[in-house]
Design a protein around this motif. Structure first.
Motif, PDB file in Angstrom:
ATOM      1  N   ALA A  81     -29.515 -64.641   2.500  1.00 22.61           N
ATOM      2  CA  ALA A  81     -28.742 -65.323   1.480  1.00 22.61           C
ATOM      3  C   ALA A  81     -27.491 -64.516   1.139  1.00 22.61           C
ATOM      4  O   ALA A  81     -26.439 -65.055   0.857  1.00 22.61           O
ATOM      5  CB  ALA A  81     -29.586 -65.527   0.238  1.00 22.61           C
ATOM      6  N   GLN A  82     -27.659 -63.201   1.201  1.00 23.78           N
ATOM      7  CA  GLN A  82     -26.530 -62.343   0.857  1.00 23.78           C
ATOM      8  C   GLN A  82     -25.400 -62.504   1.859  1.00 23.78           C
ATOM      9  O   GLN A  82     -24.232 -62.553   1.510  1.00 23.78           O
ATOM     10  CB  GLN A  82     -27.014 -60.890   0.884  1.00 23.78           C
ATOM     11  CG  GLN A  82     -25.994 -59.924   0.328  1.00 23.78           C
ATOM     12  CD  GLN A  82     -26.548 -58.517   0.381  1.00 23.78           C
ATOM     13  OE1 GLN A  82     -27.266 -58.167   1.306  1.00 23.78           O
ATOM     14  NE2 GLN A  82     -26.228 -57.722  -0.603  1.00 23.78           N
TER      15      GLN A  82
ATOM     16  N   ASP B  24     -39.711 -62.301   1.897  1.00 16.66           N
ATOM     17  CA  ASP B  24     -38.907 -62.476   0.690  1.00 16.66           C
ATOM     18  C   ASP B  24     -37.637 -61.645   0.800  1.00 16.66           C
ATOM     19  O   ASP B  24     -36.554 -62.095   0.479  1.00 16.66           O
ATOM     20  CB  ASP B  24     -39.709 -62.030  -0.535  1.00 16.66           C
ATOM     21  CG  ASP B  24     -40.250 -63.231  -1.280  1.00 16.66           C
ATOM     22  OD1 ASP B  24     -39.910 -64.339  -0.852  1.00 16.66           O
ATOM     23  OD2 ASP B  24     -41.002 -63.053  -2.234  1.00 16.66           O
ATOM     24  N   GLY B  25     -37.825 -60.445   1.296  1.00  8.40           N
ATOM     25  CA  GLY B  25     -36.675 -59.553   1.461  1.00  8.40           C
ATOM     26  C   GLY B  25     -35.680 -60.137   2.440  1.00  8.40           C
ATOM     27  O   GLY B  25     -34.482 -60.134   2.194  1.00  8.40           O
TER      28      GLY B  25
ATOM     29  N   ASN C  12     -46.897 -60.483 -14.975  1.00 12.34           N
ATOM     30  CA  ASN C  12     -46.028 -59.572 -14.232  1.00 12.34           C
ATOM     31  C   ASN C  12     -46.822 -58.943 -13.087  1.00 12.34           C
ATOM     32  O   ASN C  12     -48.047 -59.007 -13.059  1.00 12.34           O
ATOM     33  CB  ASN C  12     -45.444 -58.527 -15.175  1.00 12.34           C
ATOM     34  CG  ASN C  12     -46.529 -57.649 -15.765  1.00 12.34           C
ATOM     35  OD1 ASN C  12     -47.294 -57.032 -15.030  1.00 12.34           O
ATOM     36  ND2 ASN C  12     -46.600 -57.629 -17.073  1.00 12.34           N
ATOM     37  N   PRO C  13     -46.112 -58.335 -12.129  1.00  8.92           N
ATOM     38  CA  PRO C  13     -46.777 -57.868 -10.900  1.00  8.92           C
ATOM     39  C   PRO C  13     -47.991 -56.976 -11.149  1.00  8.92           C
ATOM     40  O   PRO C  13     -49.022 -57.143 -10.494  1.00  8.92           O
ATOM     41  CB  PRO C  13     -45.670 -57.090 -10.189  1.00  8.92           C
ATOM     42  CG  PRO C  13     -44.417 -57.729 -10.659  1.00  8.92           C
ATOM     43  CD  PRO C  13     -44.656 -58.142 -12.076  1.00  8.92           C
TER      44      PRO C  13
ATOM     45  N   TYR D 176     -33.674 -62.803   0.989  1.00  8.87           N
ATOM     46  CA  TYR D 176     -32.611 -62.268   0.132  1.00  8.87           C
ATOM     47  C   TYR D 176     -31.455 -61.792   0.985  1.00  8.87           C
ATOM     48  O   TYR D 176     -30.283 -62.041   0.681  1.00  8.87           O
ATOM     49  CB  TYR D 176     -33.218 -61.171  -0.751  1.00  8.87           C
ATOM     50  CG  TYR D 176     -32.422 -59.906  -0.849  1.00  8.87           C
ATOM     51  CD1 TYR D 176     -32.933 -58.715  -0.348  1.00  8.87           C
ATOM     52  CD2 TYR D 176     -31.174 -59.899  -1.447  1.00  8.87           C
ATOM     53  CE1 TYR D 176     -32.209 -57.563  -0.427  1.00  8.87           C
ATOM     54  CE2 TYR D 176     -30.442 -58.739  -1.531  1.00  8.87           C
ATOM     55  CZ  TYR D 176     -30.957 -57.564  -1.004  1.00  8.87           C
ATOM     56  OH  TYR D 176     -30.251 -56.433  -1.083  1.00  8.87           O
TER      57      TYR D 176
ATOM     58  N   ARG E  61     -44.025 -60.513   1.665  1.00 11.88           N
ATOM     59  CA  ARG E  61     -43.064 -59.703   0.899  1.00 11.88           C
ATOM     60  C   ARG E  61     -41.820 -59.408   1.726  1.00 11.88           C
ATOM     61  O   ARG E  61     -40.713 -59.550   1.277  1.00 11.88           O
ATOM     62  CB  ARG E  61     -43.722 -58.389   0.487  1.00 11.88           C
ATOM     63  CG  ARG E  61     -44.730 -58.617  -0.602  1.00 11.88           C
ATOM     64  CD  ARG E  61     -45.319 -57.305  -1.023  1.00 11.88           C
ATOM     65  NE  ARG E  61     -46.454 -57.565  -1.885  1.00 11.88           N
ATOM     66  CZ  ARG E  61     -47.484 -56.760  -2.008  1.00 11.88           C
ATOM     67  NH1 ARG E  61     -47.522 -55.634  -1.327  1.00 11.88           N
ATOM     68  NH2 ARG E  61     -48.457 -57.055  -2.815  1.00 11.88           N
TER      69      ARG E  61
ATOM     70  N   TYR F 212     -44.910 -77.519   1.650  1.00 10.68           N
ATOM     71  CA  TYR F 212     -45.140 -76.663   0.507  1.00 10.68           C
ATOM     72  C   TYR F 212     -44.405 -75.335   0.572  1.00 10.68           C
ATOM     73  O   TYR F 212     -43.654 -74.965  -0.330  1.00 10.68           O
ATOM     74  CB  TYR F 212     -46.639 -76.420   0.393  1.00 10.68           C
ATOM     75  CG  TYR F 212     -47.022 -75.556  -0.763  1.00 10.68           C
ATOM     76  CD1 TYR F 212     -46.652 -75.889  -2.060  1.00 10.68           C
ATOM     77  CD2 TYR F 212     -47.748 -74.390  -0.571  1.00 10.68           C
ATOM     78  CE1 TYR F 212     -47.007 -75.084  -3.116  1.00 10.68           C
ATOM     79  CE2 TYR F 212     -48.102 -73.594  -1.623  1.00 10.68           C
ATOM     80  CZ  TYR F 212     -47.726 -73.939  -2.900  1.00 10.68           C
ATOM     81  OH  TYR F 212     -48.075 -73.158  -3.937  1.00 10.68           O
ATOM     82  N   LEU F 213     -44.646 -74.594   1.628  1.00  9.59           N
ATOM     83  CA  LEU F 213     -44.213 -73.210   1.596  1.00  9.59           C
ATOM     84  C   LEU F 213     -42.713 -73.061   1.766  1.00  9.59           C
ATOM     85  O   LEU F 213     -42.110 -72.119   1.276  1.00  9.59           O
ATOM     86  CB  LEU F 213     -44.951 -72.422   2.672  1.00  9.59           C
ATOM     87  CG  LEU F 213     -46.466 -72.366   2.431  1.00  9.59           C
ATOM     88  CD1 LEU F 213     -47.169 -71.755   3.609  1.00  9.59           C
ATOM     89  CD2 LEU F 213     -46.793 -71.597   1.170  1.00  9.59           C
ATOM     90  N   GLY F 214     -42.118 -73.999   2.487  1.00 12.69           N
ATOM     91  CA  GLY F 214     -40.673 -73.900   2.652  1.00 12.69           C
ATOM     92  C   GLY F 214     -40.319 -73.072   3.858  1.00 12.69           C
ATOM     93  O   GLY F 214     -41.147 -72.391   4.441  1.00 12.69           O
ATOM     94  N   LYS F 215     -39.031 -73.156   4.200  1.00 11.84           N
ATOM     95  CA  LYS F 215     -38.613 -72.583   5.475  1.00 11.84           C
ATOM     96  C   LYS F 215     -38.785 -71.071   5.543  1.00 11.84           C
ATOM     97  O   LYS F 215     -38.947 -70.498   6.608  1.00 11.84           O
ATOM     98  CB  LYS F 215     -37.165 -72.964   5.764  1.00 11.84           C
ATOM     99  CG  LYS F 215     -36.201 -72.570   4.666  1.00 11.84           C
ATOM    100  CD  LYS F 215     -34.800 -73.070   4.995  1.00 11.84           C
ATOM    101  CE  LYS F 215     -33.793 -72.557   4.001  1.00 11.84           C
ATOM    102  NZ  LYS F 215     -33.181 -73.493   3.143  1.00 11.84           N
ATOM    103  N   GLY F 216     -38.794 -70.410   4.393  1.00 11.53           N
ATOM    104  CA  GLY F 216     -38.889 -68.948   4.361  1.00 11.53           C
ATOM    105  C   GLY F 216     -40.132 -68.406   5.035  1.00 11.53           C
ATOM    106  O   GLY F 216     -40.147 -67.277   5.494  1.00 11.53           O
TER     107      GLY F 216
ATOM    108  N   GLN G 112     -43.950 -77.379   5.984  1.00 11.15           N
ATOM    109  CA  GLN G 112     -43.024 -78.461   5.631  1.00 11.15           C
ATOM    110  C   GLN G 112     -43.220 -78.893   4.177  1.00 11.15           C
ATOM    111  O   GLN G 112     -42.276 -79.031   3.416  1.00 11.15           O
ATOM    112  CB  GLN G 112     -43.297 -79.678   6.530  1.00 11.15           C
ATOM    113  CG  GLN G 112     -42.956 -79.472   7.971  1.00 11.15           C
ATOM    114  CD  GLN G 112     -41.485 -79.685   8.220  1.00 11.15           C
ATOM    115  OE1 GLN G 112     -40.896 -80.552   7.580  1.00 11.15           O
ATOM    116  NE2 GLN G 112     -40.884 -78.912   9.095  1.00 11.15           N
TER     117      GLN G 112
END
Lengths: 625, 290, 234
Positions: A622-623, A615-616, A519-520, A619, A612, A584-588, A582
């Motif tokens: 995506a919302q 990541d937000g 966990n974090p 999200y 971080r 590994y990390l992905g488009k994010g 491309q």
């Protein structure tokens, strides 16, 4: 070398053992003498078997082969050369030792039932050959021992001398079992039994350890066999090389409790008289009675108390015995720690080099020409998509997989380069490793687990314990030292992996996903721990999916993709590399390019934040989708 | 040349007998992942049952095949349910001792009840031989051989095509995942052990036409069955069939050309070599290294 | 649809779950988040009958399923896609999928379901004849989900679907889960990847030390200070 006679456990054990002589003296009947000779003989055989079957966990069901070799050698030497069995038994022991190496070396890889099957087959082969060589072995008809009465020939009119000799053999065997159990070899055997890979990783030469156990066990078994032949005055292949005998001996050990010193004898004392008495009383019923009783007892014990009598009641008995007074004062030996100091190359010099590693599995090129260098004092992060071959590379760096071509070399103490040949040699050359799926020695405590690592540099238990305590401090395990490893949480187990590797005082520490599943807040702690480890002078190579940790820790990052090195460089170079994104990390991660400038460390911090935030964003977008 | 051809035929037919014994062993190992050291004693029970049916009821062994197979199904299921199942999570050595214990108990029970005498049925069909050109063939051996092949084929179809068969394979590979699919894992084990034992029952009936029965008849065959199964790859049906034929040939040829009392040495040595060098069996079908 | 009331469970002497209650309604996507060791996997294993409940009640579709055998729970329509994929490595992908339809209720419609599932996972169709163990991690996860779908479950449970996958694959995984929820299948997800999951979920529960410490809609939890500090590192 000698158990402390003032300790209640020691003097109580000796008092109990002496009953094996005192009881028959009190009864003074031939049957009771015979029964107790049998108990001593079988007790000694079971104790010897336990070194292999219990300590090392190799279920031999062909141990009678050593018993038979001991019997036949002593008898043949007496018949043909007029040599006393007191000498013959050592010749037999030597033959058995050679045979033990010949049998155990090729079969080391085999486990459980397969090892058992091979030992049975070996036993059958030797038996058939003895029968076949009838001209000097007497064939299936067997051999009679010449009846020269007297101590030199181990033949007596009375039963008492037999009992005393048998008791002597039993004591000697028990002493060996005790001595091995509390030594480093004993620890190593447990480690090998529980997890061979993990044992290798702390520098245990598993092959050697198993063979040593097999040889000691074979020698003891063989010598008892020599004596028993003299007692029986007649030997034949079907009895001397019998599967039944092998099973009985193993069964006594199991019923008593595998892996303990007292277990095999306890099992013998409890079961053998029952079956022998039944043989006498129920003989009218038919010839299978005592065998039937053995079988039923075995099944019942296995079902109701699989850890045997000692496993079931041992702790209670020990507790009672420990309440007895110690005789006189016992001075605990003082530990003076002379911790081994590991020579390391100066900061920034290469310490581990992999050159052109290639490894194919079937048609799959798991590693396709990978070269990398780890420098002293550095943390090197290795990332790559699942199935890219990171763990395969890792296993080559620690010797667990041999590359098809290419080499791995480690800086030696004297300035030269070492290329170890086996996982345990890698460990001894200074490469510590963890396992992605934690591999604790689950029956041992946390302290003992770490001690196994520490034993690489010391034979002394006390010293190993001290090293273990220091390492536990570094890895936040001090509070858990007494816990059994099997009851730890995932986080604890991962730290234990690191601790055990650290206890070997490595120059290089290879960490395989030690943060996955944490966990974090545990991740934060783990990051701090890896920093402390590096600051103590250990170079670190880590595979990690958790980008937060890789970014925060790594001085350099190496990206592996489809078995090849895609790129390597500073963390920010790597995460901004288009190919890496491309693969590994992905488009994010694409829009997360940090601005230039600032010190390296600050840059890294910025980067973690950027992730971080990203990541937000992921999200949020995506919302809205 | 004629003698050589006859030896080959004898070897293959003998291989049929070894196959029929080994199929149950490999099936049980393949699914339950337990090496059944009591396998030979199941055969002994079956052969005594066939013997009693012949002696008391006058049944031909082939007639008793089905009832004896059913009886052994129950025996196997009981052993699995009450001895193996409680130990599934125990260490492998505990499982070894459990089946060794069952083996010892059953063998001695046989000795208690029937004594050590060797008993033989004279069944008529199955025991006599016929001529095929120059070759002499025992009818019972031929029947056994054909039945072994049919049994392997039948089991193969069962394992590939049916839900229960597929569940057998699934359970053997991943107990936990199978239970999440709704498979009652314990019941599958009971079925598999029962089915493996039933195969031994069939073997007992087929072999009774040629072999006498005595309490240790099982030990005589089991070691060979283990050799066969390890040779072909533990858990593999086809492997068992091929392994059995090979061992049959070795038995027949080594017995003639080397020495009758050393033929077992030859195949035990093969056995040891296979386990040491290639624990997955000759065809690499098994998983002996696990 | 699924109601858990005051559930307690553990291994041996250690109590992992100390009386948790939560529910999943038909058509919802519910998530349980929590740190490693909080009891998430134990919760799921208890639901599926793999771990015994010491006390408390689990009802599914009105029937008490506490401590029923695992196979009976599957028959009732509750299927779990386990952590770490757990495929049958030496079975072909096709046989893996057919094993997914092992339960009696699924057998009669297996052919139709098989086509539907392959429709959803075209990548899986390409691999039907291969041994599942020979696939890459991402492909294995797809097969695992497809296998779960084969049971036509009423409630599909995901245990840590993103564990051990690279970031790119994690994204794909969540896209697939979204597709599944769009079909109206009720879903319960346990995850450590808190952001993605809370975003996806209608409602969520936070599990801490074997107790439910917070619950609310996905958005509420995302906005909660506690969650942001403890799980998102903000």
């Amino acid at each position: 070398m000698i158990p402390n006679l003032r300790h209640p456990r020691t003097y109580v054990s000796l008092l109990v053992l002496s009953l094996l002589v005192l009881v028959p003296l009190a009864f003074n009947s031939p049957f009771v003498y015979h029964l107790f000779v049998l108990i001593c003989v079988y007790g000694a055989l079971a104790t010897a078997w336990n070194l292999v079957g219990g300590y090392a966990g190799q279920m031999s069901l062909g141990h009678a082969v050593f018993y038979g070799v001991g019997s036949y050698t002593a008898v043949l030497m007496t018949i043909n050369f007029g040599v006393s069995p007191w000498i013959g038994m050592f010749v037999g022991a030597a033959v058995s030792a050679v045979l033990a190496v010949a049998i155990s070396y090729p079969t080391l890889r085999l486990r459980g039932p397969f090892f058992a099957l091979v030992t049975i087959a070996m036993l059958e082969v030797v038996k058939l050959l003895v029968v076949h060589q009838g001209n000097w072995t007497g064939g299936s008809a067997g051999l009679s021992v010449p009846l020269n009465i007297g101590l030199p020939w181990m033949i007596f009119r009375e039963k008492l001398p037999y009992l005393l000799i048998a008791f002597g053999f039993l004591l000697a065997t028990l002493w060996v079992a005790w001595y091995v159990r509390q030594s480093r070899l004993g620890f190593y055997l447990v480690a090998v039994r529980e997890r061979e890979d993990a044992a290798q990783a702390v520098g245990v030469n598993t092959t050697r350890v198993k063979i040593i156990a097999a040889v000691i066990s074979a020698i003891l078994t063989s010598m008892v066999g020599s004596f028993h032949a003299m007692y029986l005055t007649f030997i034949e292949p079907s009895a001397a090389f019998s599967l039944e005998l092998s099973i009985q001996v193993a069964m006594f050990a199991l019923i008593g409790g595998l892996g303990s010193v007292a277990g095999p004898l306890a099992g013998t004392v409890l079961v053998l008289p029952v079956a022998e008495l039944a043989r006498g009383w129920l003989s009218s019923l038919g010839s299978g009675t005592h065998g039937f009783i053995y079988g039923v007892i075995l099944v019942v014990v296995v079902l109701t108390m699989p850890r045997g009598i000692v496993g079931q009641f041992g702790n209670r008995v020990r507790g009672l015995v420990d309440r007895l007074p110690r005789l006189g004062t016992i001075t605990e030996p003082k530990v003076t720690s002379q911790l081994h100091h590991v020579a390391r190359p100066p900061q920034g010099e290469p310490i581990l080099k992999a050159e052109h590693l290639k490894k194919n599995f079937g048609g799959l090129k798991a590693t396709d020409d990978v070269s990398l260098t780890l420098h002293s004092g550095e943390i090197l992060g290795v990332i790559g998509p699942n199935g890219a071959g990171k763990t395969t590379v890792f296993n080559q760096l620690s010797g667990f997989i041999r590359p098809d071509s290419g080499s791995v070399t480690i800086a030696g103490d004297g300035g030269g380069w070492l290329s170890p040949a086996s996982p345990n040699a890698f460990a001894r050359a200074g490469v510590g490793r963890t396992f992605q799926i934690a591999q604790p020695f689950s029956g041992l405590s946390v302290l003992e687990n770490i001690m196994l690592g520490a034993f690489m540099h010391t034979k002394s238990r006390a010293e190993a314990e001290q090293i273990a305590r220091e390492v536990a401090d570094l890895t936040d395990l001090s509070a858990l030292l007494g816990t059994e490893a099997k009851s730890m949480t995932v986080g604890g187990l991962k730290r234990l992996e690191v601790a055990r590797a650290l206890a070997t005082r490595p120059k290089v520490l290879l960490l395989d996903e030690v943060m996955a599943g944490l966990n974090p807040s545990d991740v934060e702690k783990a990051i701090a721990m890896v920093r402390r480890i590096r600051d103590s002078g250990v170079s670190v190579l880590l595979i990690e999916h958790l980008m937060q940790a890789t970014m925060a820790l790594s001085d350099r990052i190496l990206v592996i993709h489809t078995g090849q090195v895609l790129t390597s460089g500073s963390p920010q170079e790597v995460v901004t590399n288009t190919e890496v994104i491309q693969a590994y990390l992905g488009k994010g991660y694409e829009s997360a390019k940090p601005g230039a400038g600032g010190s390296e460390r600050q840059d890294r911090a910025t980067k973690t934040d950027a992730i971080r935030v990203q990541d937000g964003k992921g999200y949020q977008s995506a919302q809205s989708a | 040349m004629d003698i050589f051809l006859q030896l080959i035929v004898n070897g293959l037919l003998l291989g049929g007998a070894y196959a029929i014994i080994s199929i149950g062993l490999t099936l049980i190992f393949g699914v339950v992942r337990v090496v059944n050291f009591a396998h030979g004693e199941l055969l002994m029970i079956g052969m005594y049952a066939v013997f009693l049916a012949s002696q008391q009821l006058g049944w031909h062994p082939y007639v008793s095949a089905i009832p004896v197979a059913l009886m052994l199904f129950v025996t196997g299921a009981v052993i699995q349910r009450f001895v193996i199942q409680p130990l599934l999570k125990a260490d492998p050595h505990i499982q070894i001792f459990a089946t060794v214990g069952v083996s010892t108990a059953l063998l001695n029970l046989g000795l208690l009840i029937f004594g050590a005498d060797v008993r033989q049925i004279s069944p008529g069909f199955g025991a006599e031989s016929f001529q095929l050109g120059e070759l002499s063939i025992v009818s019972g051996q031929l029947v056994t051989f054909l039945m072994a092949i049919a049994l392997v084929g039948g089991l193969h179809v069962f394992l590939q095509r049916t839900y229960v068969g597929r569940a057998f394979r699934a359970v053997s590979q991943h107990r936990y995942a199978a239970s999440l699919m709704g498979v009652n894992v314990d019941r599958m084990y009971v079925y598999a052990f029962g089915l493996g034992a039933a195969c031994v029952g069939l073997a007992a009936a087929l072999l009774s036409t040629q072999y006498p029965v005595f309490p240790t008849v099982g030990s005589y065959f089991t070691l060979t069955a283990f050799v066969v199964v390890v040779l072909g790859g533990m858990g593999s049906l086809y492997g068992a069939l091929i392994g059995a034929l090979l061992i049959g040939l070795v038995d027949s040829l080594a017995g003639y050309y080397i020495s009758p009392d050393l033929k077992e040495v030859v195949y035990f040595v093969i056995f040891i070599l296979i386990l040491v060098v290639r624990p997955t069996g000759l065809l690499g079908l098994g998983r002996g290294s696990e | 649809m699924l109601k858990v009331h005051d559930l307690r469970a553990g291994y041996g002497k250690s109590e992992v779950l100390r009386g948790i209650s939560f529910e999943v309604n038909r058509g919802e996507v519910v998530t349980i988040v929590g740190v490693n060791g909080a009891g998430k996997s134990t919760t799921l294993k208890t639901l599926c009958g793999v771990v015994r409940a010491q006390s408390g009640r689990i009802t599914f579709d009105g029937a008490d399923i506490s401590n029923r055998p695992a196979n009976e729970i599957v028959e009732r329509g509750l299927t779990m896609i386990p952590e770490g994929r757990q495929l049958f490595p030496f079975l072909t992908v096709k046989d893996n999928l057919l094993m997914g339809a092992y339960k009696k209720a699924a057998r009669s419609t297996v052919a139709k379901r098989y086509e539907e599932v392959l429709e959803m996972f075209p990548r899986v169709r390409e691999r039907l004849a291969q041994h599942a163990g020979s696939l890459s991690g991402g492909e294995q996860q797809m097969v695992a989900i497809a296998r779960g779908m084969m049971a036509s479950p009423k409630l599909l449970i995901f245990d840590e679907p993103s564990l051990g996958l690279s970031p790119l694959l994690v994204e794909m995984m969540f896209e697939i889960i979204e597709k599944i929820t769009a079909q109206g299948i009720t879903v319960l997800i346990v995850e450590q990847n808190v952001f993605h999951t809370l975003k996806l979920a209608d409602r969520g529960y936070v599990l801490e030390n074997g107790e439910i410490s917070l619950s609310g809609t996905g958005q509420e939890l995302l906005d909660s200070d506690h969650v942001r500090r403890a799980y998102l590192g903000m």
